[in-house]
Design a protein around this motif. Structure first.
Motif, PDB file in Angstrom:
ATOM      1  N   ARG A  50       0.793  -1.137  -0.032  1.00  0.00           N
ATOM      2  CA  ARG A  50       0.108  -0.142   0.096  1.00  0.00           C
ATOM      3  C   ARG A  50       0.892   1.225  -0.056  1.00  0.00           C
ATOM      4  O   ARG A  50       1.489   1.516   0.873  1.00  0.00           O
ATOM      5  N   THR A  51       0.699   2.292  -0.923  1.00  0.00           N
ATOM      6  CA  THR A  51       1.257   3.420  -0.930  1.00  0.00           C
ATOM      7  C   THR A  51       0.295   4.599  -1.208  1.00  0.00           C
ATOM      8  O   THR A  51      -1.077   4.403  -1.385  1.00  0.00           O
ATOM      9  N   THR A  52       0.336   5.780  -1.081  1.00  0.00           N
ATOM     10  CA  THR A  52      -0.562   6.818  -1.198  1.00  0.00           C
ATOM     11  C   THR A  52      -1.137   6.817  -2.748  1.00  0.00           C
ATOM     12  O   THR A  52      -2.411   7.355  -2.886  1.00  0.00           O
ATOM     13  N   ARG A  53      -0.158   6.296  -3.639  1.00  0.00           N
ATOM     14  CA  ARG A  53      -0.798   6.273  -5.183  1.00  0.00           C
ATOM     15  C   ARG A  53      -1.093   4.991  -5.437  1.00  0.00           C
ATOM     16  O   ARG A  53      -1.998   4.745  -6.510  1.00  0.00           O
ATOM     17  N   LYS A  54      -0.947   3.934  -5.295  1.00  0.00           N
ATOM     18  CA  LYS A  54      -1.080   2.748  -5.652  1.00  0.00           C
ATOM     19  C   LYS A  54      -1.285   1.398  -4.646  1.00  0.00           C
ATOM     20  O   LYS A  54      -0.532   1.316  -3.333  1.00  0.00           O
ATOM     21  N   ILE A  55      -2.189   0.439  -4.976  1.00  0.00           N
ATOM     22  CA  ILE A  55      -2.193  -0.887  -4.226  1.00  0.00           C
ATOM     23  C   ILE A  55      -1.701  -1.793  -5.304  1.00  0.00           C
ATOM     24  O   ILE A  55      -2.311  -2.053  -6.203  1.00  0.00           O
ATOM     25  N   SER A  56      -0.871  -2.684  -4.827  1.00  0.00           N
ATOM     26  CA  SER A  56      -0.639  -3.942  -5.378  1.00  0.00           C
ATOM     27  C   SER A  56      -0.483  -5.253  -4.716  1.00  0.00           C
ATOM     28  O   SER A  56      -0.164  -5.250  -3.510  1.00  0.00           O
ATOM     29  N   LEU A  57      -0.653  -6.556  -5.357  1.00  0.00           N
ATOM     30  CA  LEU A  57      -0.481  -7.646  -4.537  1.00  0.00           C
ATOM     31  C   LEU A  57       0.773  -8.025  -4.162  1.00  0.00           C
ATOM     32  O   LEU A  57       1.866  -7.817  -4.973  1.00  0.00           O
ATOM     33  N   THR A  58       1.107  -8.431  -2.998  1.00  0.00           N
ATOM     34  CA  THR A  58       2.475  -9.208  -2.842  1.00  0.00           C
ATOM     35  C   THR A  58       2.615 -10.454  -3.498  1.00  0.00           C
ATOM     36  O   THR A  58       1.342 -10.993  -4.005  1.00  0.00           O
ATOM     37  N   GLU A  59       3.583 -11.168  -3.423  1.00  0.00           N
ATOM     38  CA  GLU A  59       3.614 -12.420  -3.992  1.00  0.00           C
ATOM     39  C   GLU A  59       2.695 -13.383  -3.066  1.00  0.00           C
ATOM     40  O   GLU A  59       2.230 -14.112  -4.024  1.00  0.00           O
TER      41      GLU A  59
END
Length: 289
Positions: A50-59
């Protein structure tokens, strides 16, 4: 207890957004966040970066997502299978298709289809960009031409034909090209690329053309051709009615490229649900084959 947070997790993973996931699920953003956090705590793993700009899956999140998506697909299929034993096909179908083809051909057919199946809802997103069906939660995409994605299941729905044509006024003034080489002597109305597709014998030919007009709009190109500005190459759904009325005249027919397929595409791990099957049958019956 084991199922808590699974739907919220999958929607966040597919939309890469807590806000959009909450909107699709019809719950608050705070509730989605709580469920995902509780799921991470229960599994003792971090599912998202999680960042202020983007959400992405971990491995670990990627692995967990694949299994959860398959489980939810199975539940959807089971629910739909049971419902069809008791009633007509029902539920929401989410699909995507190219813009102009969707507007002119597909959506009118879908409207007819919905009159037959009042319990089915349809969400259609028209785009000329290739969309990730799994991430977007789409049931299917309608695509035209050669398919390159071998990871998808495919069903042919119909075909389209492209024509080279011009107005009678243009032909009276400049004549008709008799060969592909003759196109270099004519004002050609260009789309997004500066070449046209043909078939010469058994060989595919891409012929570079040029002219005063280049639009990324089929409607604009048709209007230019009708007003005698040049020669155009466009699919049938742009020009068919003008060819029939005589406002446009087709030529170079011996070099016409074979019909392009119109395809329904859907992920391999998703067999079409009954509601999707009846839509595909409807499209196959009403698109030209």
């Amino acid at each position: 207890m084991k199922w808590e947070g699974i739907s919220e997790f999958v929607y966040v993973a597919e939309y890469e957004s807590f806000t959009q996931a909450a909107k699709e699920l019809g719950i608050s953003i705070a509730q989605v966040s709580r469920q995902v956090s509780a799921l991470e705590k229960r599994l003792n793993i971090k599912l998202f970066y999680r960042t202020t700009r983007k959400i992405s899956l971990t491995e670990e999140g990627q692995v967990f997502y694949q299994h959860c998506r398959a489980v939810l697909d199975g539940l959807d299929a089971a629910e739909q299978a049971v419902s069809t034993l008791q009633s007509k096909p029902q539920g929401r179908i989410k699909l995507t298709a190219p813009v102009t083809f969707g507007e002119q051909q597909l959506l009118p057919l879908i409207n007819d289809f919905m009159l037959q199946y009042p319990d089915i809802e349809v969400t259609a997103f028209l785009s000329n960009q290739k969309i990730d069906l799994v991430k977007g939660g789409y049931d299917l995409a309608v695509r035209i031409g050669r398919l390159r994605d071998s990871t998808m299941m495919v069903k042919k729905l119909g075909y389209r034909t492209s024509y080279v044509c011009a107005s009678p006024d243009y032909i009276d003034e400049f004549g008709v090209p008799q060969t592909l080489a003759d196109l270099s002597q004519h004002n050609c109305l260009l789309g997004s690329v500066d070449y046209w597709h043909f078939k010469e014998g058994s060989a595919d030919r891409n012929i570079r053309v040029s002219g005063r007009v280049q639009y990324n709009s089929g409607y604009g190109l048709v209007d230019a051709a009708l007003k005698g500005l040049g020669i155009v190459q466009l699919p049938d759904y742009y020009v068919q009615k003008y060819l029939e009325s005589g406002e446009l005249v087709s030529f170079l027919d011996d070099y016409r490229e074979p019909e392009e397929g119109i395809w329904a595409v859907y992920p391999q791990n998703r067999h079409p649900l009954p509601k999707v099957k009846v839509l595909l049958q409807h499209l196959q019956q009403n698109l030209p084959l």
